[in-house]
Design a protein around this motif. Structure first.
Motif, PDB file in Angstrom:
ATOM      1  N   LEU A   1     -14.475  11.673 -30.924  1.00  0.00           N
ATOM      2  CA  LEU A   1     -14.866  12.011 -29.566  1.00  0.00           C
ATOM      3  C   LEU A   1     -16.644  11.844 -29.520  1.00  0.00           C
ATOM      4  O   LEU A   1     -17.120  12.432 -29.777  1.00  0.00           O
ATOM      5  CB  LEU A   1     -14.267  13.429 -29.782  1.00  0.00           C
ATOM      6  CG  LEU A   1     -12.885  14.107 -29.746  1.00  0.00           C
ATOM      7  CD1 LEU A   1     -12.301  14.961 -28.986  1.00  0.00           C
ATOM      8  CD2 LEU A   1     -11.356  13.107 -28.639  1.00  0.00           C
ATOM      9  N   SER A   2     -16.201  11.346 -27.441  1.00  0.00           N
ATOM     10  CA  SER A   2     -17.282  12.078 -27.431  1.00  0.00           C
ATOM     11  C   SER A   2     -18.302  12.673 -26.728  1.00  0.00           C
ATOM     12  O   SER A   2     -16.754  13.339 -25.896  1.00  0.00           O
ATOM     13  CB  SER A   2     -17.666  10.229 -26.359  1.00  0.00           C
ATOM     14  OG  SER A   2     -18.857  10.107 -25.643  1.00  0.00           O
ATOM     15  N   THR A   3     -18.735  13.349 -26.717  1.00  0.00           N
ATOM     16  CA  THR A   3     -19.302  14.305 -26.031  1.00  0.00           C
ATOM     17  C   THR A   3     -20.235  14.031 -24.656  1.00  0.00           C
ATOM     18  O   THR A   3     -21.231  14.623 -23.823  1.00  0.00           O
ATOM     19  CB  THR A   3     -19.937  15.627 -26.817  1.00  0.00           C
ATOM     20  OG1 THR A   3     -20.612  15.119 -27.170  1.00  0.00           O
ATOM     21  CG2 THR A   3     -19.257  15.768 -27.817  1.00  0.00           C
ATOM     22  N   GLY A   4     -21.024  12.693 -24.993  1.00  0.00           N
ATOM     23  CA  GLY A   4     -21.634  12.043 -24.123  1.00  0.00           C
ATOM     24  C   GLY A   4     -20.995  10.950 -22.956  1.00  0.00           C
ATOM     25  O   GLY A   4     -20.128  11.613 -22.507  1.00  0.00           O
ATOM     26  N   SER A   5     -21.441   9.764 -23.101  1.00  0.00           N
ATOM     27  CA  SER A   5     -20.826   8.316 -22.236  1.00  0.00           C
ATOM     28  C   SER A   5     -20.008   8.007 -23.625  1.00  0.00           C
ATOM     29  O   SER A   5     -20.783   8.278 -25.117  1.00  0.00           O
ATOM     30  CB  SER A   5     -22.384   8.055 -21.630  1.00  0.00           C
ATOM     31  OG  SER A   5     -21.336   6.448 -22.002  1.00  0.00           O
ATOM     32  N   VAL A   6     -19.255   8.142 -22.979  1.00  0.00           N
ATOM     33  CA  VAL A   6     -18.298   6.998 -24.037  1.00  0.00           C
ATOM     34  C   VAL A   6     -18.279   5.665 -24.186  1.00  0.00           C
ATOM     35  O   VAL A   6     -18.294   5.128 -25.316  1.00  0.00           O
ATOM     36  CB  VAL A   6     -16.710   7.228 -24.038  1.00  0.00           C
ATOM     37  CG1 VAL A   6     -16.005   6.517 -22.389  1.00  0.00           C
ATOM     38  CG2 VAL A   6     -15.297   7.483 -25.010  1.00  0.00           C
ATOM     39  N   VAL A   7     -18.714   5.170 -23.574  1.00  0.00           N
ATOM     40  CA  VAL A   7     -19.319   3.670 -23.503  1.00  0.00           C
ATOM     41  C   VAL A   7     -20.483   3.526 -23.852  1.00  0.00           C
ATOM     42  O   VAL A   7     -20.496   2.477 -24.946  1.00  0.00           O
ATOM     43  CB  VAL A   7     -19.555   3.296 -22.609  1.00  0.00           C
ATOM     44  CG1 VAL A   7     -19.675   1.396 -22.720  1.00  0.00           C
ATOM     45  CG2 VAL A   7     -17.957   3.205 -21.390  1.00  0.00           C
ATOM     46  N   ASP A   8     -21.414   4.431 -24.315  1.00  0.00           N
ATOM     47  CA  ASP A   8     -23.002   4.715 -25.306  1.00  0.00           C
ATOM     48  C   ASP A   8     -22.415   4.328 -26.416  1.00  0.00           C
ATOM     49  O   ASP A   8     -22.699   3.549 -27.908  1.00  0.00           O
ATOM     50  CB  ASP A   8     -23.654   5.390 -24.489  1.00  0.00           C
ATOM     51  CG  ASP A   8     -24.007   5.078 -23.112  1.00  0.00           C
ATOM     52  OD1 ASP A   8     -24.633   4.308 -22.782  1.00  0.00           O
ATOM     53  OD2 ASP A   8     -25.215   6.248 -22.865  1.00  0.00           O
ATOM     54  N   ASP A   9     -21.094   5.547 -26.846  1.00  0.00           N
ATOM     55  CA  ASP A   9     -20.906   5.633 -28.037  1.00  0.00           C
ATOM     56  C   ASP A   9     -20.158   4.787 -28.557  1.00  0.00           C
ATOM     57  O   ASP A   9     -20.304   4.225 -30.077  1.00  0.00           O
ATOM     58  CB  ASP A   9     -19.942   6.698 -28.406  1.00  0.00           C
ATOM     59  CG  ASP A   9     -21.050   8.218 -28.043  1.00  0.00           C
ATOM     60  OD1 ASP A   9     -22.210   8.202 -27.797  1.00  0.00           O
ATOM     61  OD2 ASP A   9     -20.625   9.123 -27.781  1.00  0.00           O
ATOM     62  N   ALA A  10     -19.198   3.890 -27.349  1.00  0.00           N
ATOM     63  CA  ALA A  10     -18.764   3.113 -28.292  1.00  0.00           C
ATOM     64  C   ALA A  10     -19.804   1.445 -28.522  1.00  0.00           C
ATOM     65  O   ALA A  10     -19.564   0.492 -29.235  1.00  0.00           O
ATOM     66  CB  ALA A  10     -17.856   1.911 -27.387  1.00  0.00           C
ATOM     67  N   LEU A  11     -20.970   1.134 -27.764  1.00  0.00           N
ATOM     68  CA  LEU A  11     -21.920   0.813 -28.230  1.00  0.00           C
ATOM     69  C   LEU A  11     -23.017   0.392 -29.088  1.00  0.00           C
ATOM     70  O   LEU A  11     -22.798  -0.370 -30.017  1.00  0.00           O
ATOM     71  CB  LEU A  11     -23.155   0.292 -26.631  1.00  0.00           C
ATOM     72  CG  LEU A  11     -22.304  -0.296 -25.822  1.00  0.00           C
ATOM     73  CD1 LEU A  11     -22.691  -0.115 -24.751  1.00  0.00           C
ATOM     74  CD2 LEU A  11     -21.369  -1.353 -25.951  1.00  0.00           C
ATOM     75  N   ALA A  12     -22.434   1.855 -29.671  1.00  0.00           N
ATOM     76  CA  ALA A  12     -23.906   2.566 -30.331  1.00  0.00           C
ATOM     77  C   ALA A  12     -22.211   1.868 -32.226  1.00  0.00           C
ATOM     78  O   ALA A  12     -22.900   1.693 -33.388  1.00  0.00           O
ATOM     79  CB  ALA A  12     -23.635   3.504 -30.981  1.00  0.00           C
ATOM     80  N   ILE A  13     -20.955   1.914 -32.440  1.00  0.00           N
ATOM     81  CA  ILE A  13     -20.783   1.566 -32.777  1.00  0.00           C
ATOM     82  C   ILE A  13     -20.374   0.340 -32.853  1.00  0.00           C
ATOM     83  O   ILE A  13     -20.514  -1.061 -34.231  1.00  0.00           O
ATOM     84  CB  ILE A  13     -18.792   1.884 -33.289  1.00  0.00           C
ATOM     85  CG1 ILE A  13     -18.446   3.257 -32.727  1.00  0.00           C
ATOM     86  CG2 ILE A  13     -17.791   0.917 -34.000  1.00  0.00           C
ATOM     87  CD1 ILE A  13     -17.542   3.681 -32.592  1.00  0.00           C
ATOM     88  N   ALA A  14     -20.579  -0.718 -31.914  1.00  0.00           N
ATOM     89  CA  ALA A  14     -20.337  -1.892 -32.027  1.00  0.00           C
ATOM     90  C   ALA A  14     -21.543  -2.450 -32.446  1.00  0.00           C
ATOM     91  O   ALA A  14     -21.534  -3.472 -32.807  1.00  0.00           O
ATOM     92  CB  ALA A  14     -20.327  -2.034 -30.341  1.00  0.00           C
TER      93      ALA A  14
END
Length: 261
Positions: free
Chosen positions: A188-201
């Motif tokens: 789950l993302s508590t901030g920007s879900v796209v930013d969290d996805a980019l961190a995984i990327a």
């Protein structure tokens, strides 16, 4: 306004944003075709190593746009029911486009993922969700069969048969917290879900190019492996091929350097 927005936050990552926010990014014929073409282009993009899939506005994808019936061009000039079968197959093929894509796909679910949107998320390799995300198979509510666009295959493998039967037969809505609890999403993302996805990327892009591609391919292939022996055969061949890329030696050297320091 383009139906899809493509951004490249770094050279090796592509973000695909479904862009019909006024319709919660519901899929019509033109969006389905645009997504097919975009995924085909990304698959042949040698520089791209990870894909993030998300939606514009407050929705991920609310499924098929029932207010925008498929146009004559979608029928391929065929009579009913052959014409409807072609359209049905074209939508369903998006799941194989995603699973067969060379690059891992991270679904950044920023809101409602219903029906076809649910299916797109399930066909992705990693799913993360904002706290406002909602999931629903939806199909049976529309008078259709509950199994559509690959969910009868993907969902049991993600959450298990019992949960899948419940979600598909009842078409109940699952919020983000429950989605995490039952394994529908991994984070789950508590901030920007796209930013969290980019961190995984970014993490994935730090691994070997061949190793990353082959890992996705082996994982999907072994979902259908008939036995442990067959799965090991696929893994073994992937490992030997990976060892010839030169990336193993580079990783070993980097590890030894860190250990010495």
């Amino acid at each position: 306004m383009p139906l899809l927005e493509l951004t490249r936050p770094r050279p090796d990552v592509v973000v695909i944003t479904l862009n019909r926010p006024d319709k919660l990014n519901a899929m019509n014929f033109r969006l389905v075709e645009a997504l097919h073409q975009t995924l085909a282009d990304v698959d042949s993009d040698a520089e791209c190593r990870v894909v993030v899939l998300t939606g514009a506005g407050r929705g991920f994808c609310s499924g098929l746009d029932l207010t925008d019936p498929f146009p004559d061009e979608a029928t391929r000039g065929l009579e009913f029911p052959r014409s409807s079968m072609r359209w049905q197959e074209r939508i369903a093929e998006l799941t194989t486009r995603l699973s067969n894509l060379r690059q891992p796909v991270i679904a950044a679910v920023n809101g409602s993922a219903y029906g076809g949107g649910f299916a797109l998320a399930m066909a992705s390799d990693i799913r993360i969700a904002s706290t406002s995300a909602r999931f629903c198979t939806q199909f049976i509510k529309l008078g259709l069969g509950g199994c559509d666009i690959g969910v009868s295959y993907t969902l049991p493998r993600i959450v298990g048969a019992g949960q899948a039967f419940d979600l598909i037969l009842t078409a109940r809505t699952v919020d983000a917290e429950e989605a995490l609890r039952i394994g529908l999403v991994s984070r789950l993302s508590t901030g920007s879900v796209v930013d969290d996805a980019l961190a995984i990327a970014e993490t994935l892009c730090g691994y070997g190019k061949f190793g990353l591609e082959s890992t996705k391919q082996v994982l999907w292939a072994n979902l259908e492996a008939p036995s442990l022996h067959a799965a090991l055969q696929v893994e073994n061949r992937s490992q030997v091929l990976s060892s010839t890329s030169g990336e193993v030696q580079a990783a070993a050297t980097a590890f030894a350097t860190r250990k010495d320091n």
